[in-house]
Motif scaffolding. Structure first.
Motif, PDB file in Angstrom:
ATOM      1  N   HIS A 173       0.732  -1.300  -0.178  1.00 17.60           N
ATOM      2  CA  HIS A 173       0.033  -0.112   0.115  1.00 17.60           C
ATOM      3  C   HIS A 173       0.973   1.131   0.027  1.00 17.60           C
ATOM      4  N   ASP A 216       6.171  -1.911  12.657  1.00 15.10           N
ATOM      5  CA  ASP A 216       5.738  -3.030  11.792  1.00 15.10           C
ATOM      6  C   ASP A 216       7.198  -3.755  11.219  1.00 15.10           C
ATOM      7  N   ARG A 226       3.722   2.067   1.154  1.00 16.36           N
ATOM      8  CA  ARG A 226       4.610   2.502   2.118  1.00 16.36           C
ATOM      9  C   ARG A 226       6.030   2.286   2.049  1.00 16.36           C
ATOM     10  N   THR A 250       4.130   4.140  12.746  1.00 11.35           N
ATOM     11  CA  THR A 250       3.800   2.738  12.600  1.00 11.35           C
ATOM     12  C   THR A 250       4.352   1.943  11.622  1.00 11.35           C
ATOM     13  N   LEU A 251       4.898   2.229  10.750  1.00 11.62           N
ATOM     14  CA  LEU A 251       5.800   1.557   9.801  1.00 11.62           C
ATOM     15  C   LEU A 251       7.186   1.195  10.495  1.00 11.62           C
ATOM     16  N   LEU A 267       7.193   5.884   1.247  1.00 12.70           N
ATOM     17  CA  LEU A 267       7.264   6.801   2.578  1.00 12.70           C
ATOM     18  C   LEU A 267       8.602   6.439   3.041  1.00 12.70           C
ATOM     19  N   ARG A 299       2.993  12.950   7.499  1.00 10.54           N
ATOM     20  CA  ARG A 299       2.869  11.425   7.719  1.00 10.54           C
ATOM     21  C   ARG A 299       3.746  10.793   8.721  1.00 10.54           C
ATOM     22  N   GLU A 328       2.217   7.699  10.407  1.00  5.98           N
ATOM     23  CA  GLU A 328       2.221   6.594   9.566  1.00  5.98           C
ATOM     24  C   GLU A 328       3.719   5.919   9.411  1.00  5.98           C
TER      25      GLU A 328
END
Length: 208
Positions: free
Chosen positions: A7, A94, A9, A90-91, A12, A84, A87
């Motif tokens: 998606h 993950d 990422r 969070t990335l 980013l 972002r 995000e």
């Protein structure tokens, strides 16, 4: 591509890496590989199209240096990165979880491979023992036909016949061992077969 970068990422994370300073594509690939402890490395076919897309969008720019394109984040790219930030956090989490999962999986695979190698070595050793036992088992006593010229066959109690049987068994075992130990080529094996056939023909002529 690892699922953690689905998606969009990855683009980013590329911005995040370029925010630390200008880099060429190979450097970005190595940084990602290091982040995943060597368990994942994106291909050039994954990285460069995304860099080109980021450049089209005005988020990065590049200059040529030493025959390579060196990419640098633009003000627009920095602004998107700040927007972002949640995000990105969070990335990062993950990615950490993904690295732990990949490390655990790699450990399981390594353990499984070691077990498989041990089993294979054990089977090979057993096969080698079986081969050695089979190789040195004497052949069964030959069937003694009647003389081809009509004369009486030697009796089972004949000392010469017993010696012949012993010599024949020893000859068979020794020839087999020599051939296998020598690892003969196909040409040499064919020559050995012809020699055996010649010896057999000589015995047949003797018994006529």
């Amino acid at each position: 591509m690892t699922a953690v970068f689905s998606h969009g990422r990855l683009r980013l994370y590329l911005l995040k890496l370029l925010d630390d300073g200008p880099k060429h594509g190979y450097e970005l690939i190595r940084l990602l590989e290091d982040r995943f402890l060597g368990l994942y490395a994106p291909s050039a076919g994954t990285i460069y199209p995304r860099l080109q897309r980021l450049e089209v969008e005005g988020l990065v720019t590049h200059t040529a240096a030493g025959g390579r394109k060196v990419y640098e984040i633009t003000e627009a790219g920095g602004a998107e990165l700040r927007q972002r930030a949640g995000e990105l956090a969070t990335l990062e989490s993950d990615i950490t979880a993904s690295v732990e999962d990949l490390s655990a999986l790699a450990g399981e695979i390594q353990t499984e491979v070691r077990g498989s190698v041990r089993d294979l070595k054990r089977e090979l050793r057993e096969a080698a023992r079986q081969t050695r036992r089979t190789r040195w088992e004497p052949p069964p006593p030959p069937i003694r036909p009647a003389r081809a010229n009509g004369g009486p066959a030697p009796s089972a109690e004949s000392p010469l016949l017993a010696e012949f049987d012993q010599r024949l068994a020893a000859f068979t075992v020794e020839v087999g061992a020599l051939v296998r130990a020598g690892r003969l080529t196909d040409t040499q094996l064919r020559t050995a077969i012809r020699l055996l056939d010649g010896a057999l023909d000589g015995l047949r002529r003797l018994l006529r």
